[in-house]
Design a protein around this motif. Sequence first.
Motif, PDB file in Angstrom:
ATOM      1  N   ALA A 158       7.579  14.272   2.512  1.00 15.75           N
ATOM      2  CA  ALA A 158       6.832  14.548   1.276  1.00 15.75           C
ATOM      3  C   ALA A 158       5.599  15.400   1.559  1.00 15.75           C
ATOM      4  CB  ALA A 158       6.430  13.241   0.598  1.00 15.75           C
ATOM      5  N   LEU A 159       4.938  15.124   2.655  1.00 14.91           N
ATOM      6  CA  LEU A 159       3.756  15.906   3.015  1.00 14.91           C
ATOM      7  C   LEU A 159       4.125  17.360   3.295  1.00 14.91           C
ATOM      8  CD1 LEU A 159       0.734  16.005   3.622  1.00 14.91           C
ATOM      9  CD2 LEU A 159       1.263  15.307   5.951  1.00 14.91           C
ATOM     10  N   LEU A 160       5.209  17.571   4.016  1.00  8.92           N
ATOM     11  CA  LEU A 160       5.668  18.936   4.272  1.00  8.92           C
ATOM     12  C   LEU A 160       6.003  19.668   2.974  1.00  8.92           C
ATOM     13  CD1 LEU A 160       7.922  18.652   7.436  1.00  8.92           C
ATOM     14  CD2 LEU A 160       5.788  19.909   7.203  1.00  8.92           C
ATOM     15  N   ARG A 161       6.720  18.988   2.084  1.00  8.84           N
ATOM     16  CA  ARG A 161       7.074  19.629   0.815  1.00  8.84           C
ATOM     17  C   ARG A 161       5.829  19.933  -0.013  1.00  8.84           C
ATOM     18  NH1 ARG A 161       9.888  20.935   3.592  1.00  8.84           N
ATOM     19  NH2 ARG A 161      11.859  20.046   4.128  1.00  8.84           N
ATOM     20  N   TYR A 162       4.840  19.054   0.013  1.00  9.78           N
ATOM     21  CA  TYR A 162       3.577  19.303  -0.686  1.00  9.78           C
ATOM     22  C   TYR A 162       2.905  20.557  -0.124  1.00  9.78           C
ATOM     23  CZ  TYR A 162      -1.273  18.982  -2.073  1.00  9.78           C
ATOM     24  OH  TYR A 162      -2.519  19.281  -2.558  1.00  9.78           O
ATOM     25  N   LEU A 163       2.826  20.649   1.198  1.00  8.24           N
ATOM     26  CA  LEU A 163       2.194  21.814   1.821  1.00  8.24           C
ATOM     27  C   LEU A 163       2.919  23.101   1.443  1.00  8.24           C
ATOM     28  CD1 LEU A 163       1.413  20.364   5.353  1.00  8.24           C
ATOM     29  CD2 LEU A 163      -0.224  20.892   3.535  1.00  8.24           C
ATOM     30  N   GLU A 164       4.244  23.040   1.400  1.00  7.69           N
ATOM     31  CA  GLU A 164       5.028  24.218   1.020  1.00  7.69           C
ATOM     32  C   GLU A 164       4.851  24.578  -0.456  1.00  7.69           C
ATOM     33  OE1 GLU A 164       9.012  24.308   3.747  1.00  7.69           O
ATOM     34  OE2 GLU A 164       8.984  22.902   2.065  1.00  7.69           O
ATOM     35  N   MET A 220       0.840  -1.179   0.000  1.00  5.83           N
ATOM     36  CA  MET A 220       0.000   0.000   0.000  1.00  5.83           C
ATOM     37  C   MET A 220       0.893   1.254   0.000  1.00  5.83           C
ATOM     38  SD  MET A 220      -2.935   0.921   2.714  1.00  5.83           S
ATOM     39  CE  MET A 220      -3.465   2.567   2.932  1.00  5.83           C
ATOM     40  N   MET A 221       0.530   2.220  -0.807  1.00  7.27           N
ATOM     41  CA  MET A 221       1.271   3.475  -0.926  1.00  7.27           C
ATOM     42  C   MET A 221       1.202   4.254   0.374  1.00  7.27           C
ATOM     43  SD  MET A 221       2.911   5.822  -2.664  1.00  7.27           S
ATOM     44  CE  MET A 221       2.756   5.393  -4.376  1.00  7.27           C
ATOM     45  N   ARG A 222       2.344   4.849   0.773  1.00  8.48           N
ATOM     46  CA  ARG A 222       2.400   5.718   1.952  1.00  8.48           C
ATOM     47  C   ARG A 222       3.078   7.019   1.557  1.00  8.48           C
ATOM     48  NH1 ARG A 222       3.273   3.645   7.735  1.00  8.48           N
ATOM     49  NH2 ARG A 222       3.445   5.870   7.731  1.00  8.48           N
ATOM     50  N   VAL A 223       2.649   8.099   2.151  1.00  9.58           N
ATOM     51  CA  VAL A 223       3.262   9.408   1.944  1.00  9.58           C
ATOM     52  C   VAL A 223       4.061   9.732   3.193  1.00  9.58           C
ATOM     53  CG1 VAL A 223       2.817  11.857   1.542  1.00  9.58           C
ATOM     54  CG2 VAL A 223       1.355  10.131   0.454  1.00  9.58           C
ATOM     55  N   THR A 224       5.344   9.986   3.040  1.00 12.43           N
ATOM     56  CA  THR A 224       6.194  10.285   4.190  1.00 12.43           C
ATOM     57  C   THR A 224       5.892  11.684   4.735  1.00 12.43           C
ATOM     58  OG1 THR A 224       7.957  11.281   2.886  1.00 12.43           O
ATOM     59  CG2 THR A 224       8.065   8.866   3.235  1.00 12.43           C
ATOM     60  N   ASP A 225       6.308  11.918   5.962  1.00 12.47           N
ATOM     61  CA  ASP A 225       6.151  13.246   6.559  1.00 12.47           C
ATOM     62  C   ASP A 225       6.902  14.294   5.744  1.00 12.47           C
ATOM     63  OD1 ASP A 225       4.649  12.106   8.564  1.00 12.47           O
ATOM     64  OD2 ASP A 225       6.256  12.163  10.062  1.00 12.47           O
TER      65      ASP A 225
END
Length: 85
Positions: free
Chosen positions: A8-14, A1-6
Amino acid sequence: MMRVTDHALLRYLERSEGIDVEALRGSLTVRLERASVAAAQLGIENYAVRLDGVQFIVRAERVTTVLKPTSDAGRFHALAMRDND
């Protein structure tokens, strides 16, 4: 199952949502500084701070997690006082 790392999530938000994560980090640091100074004066390294309706758990001058408001004082206390293993 695909997971999004913390990370990657921070970079997405930025980068996608335009959230300035470092400015937010700085703002929280300033707002939590009073508690940090008080804890240092008391010689306390692990503690909890309630701010903006959440609970910041601090260990060795680092915010390690943020909890939703809870009436479970035992869990809150245990997280704040747990060893830094």
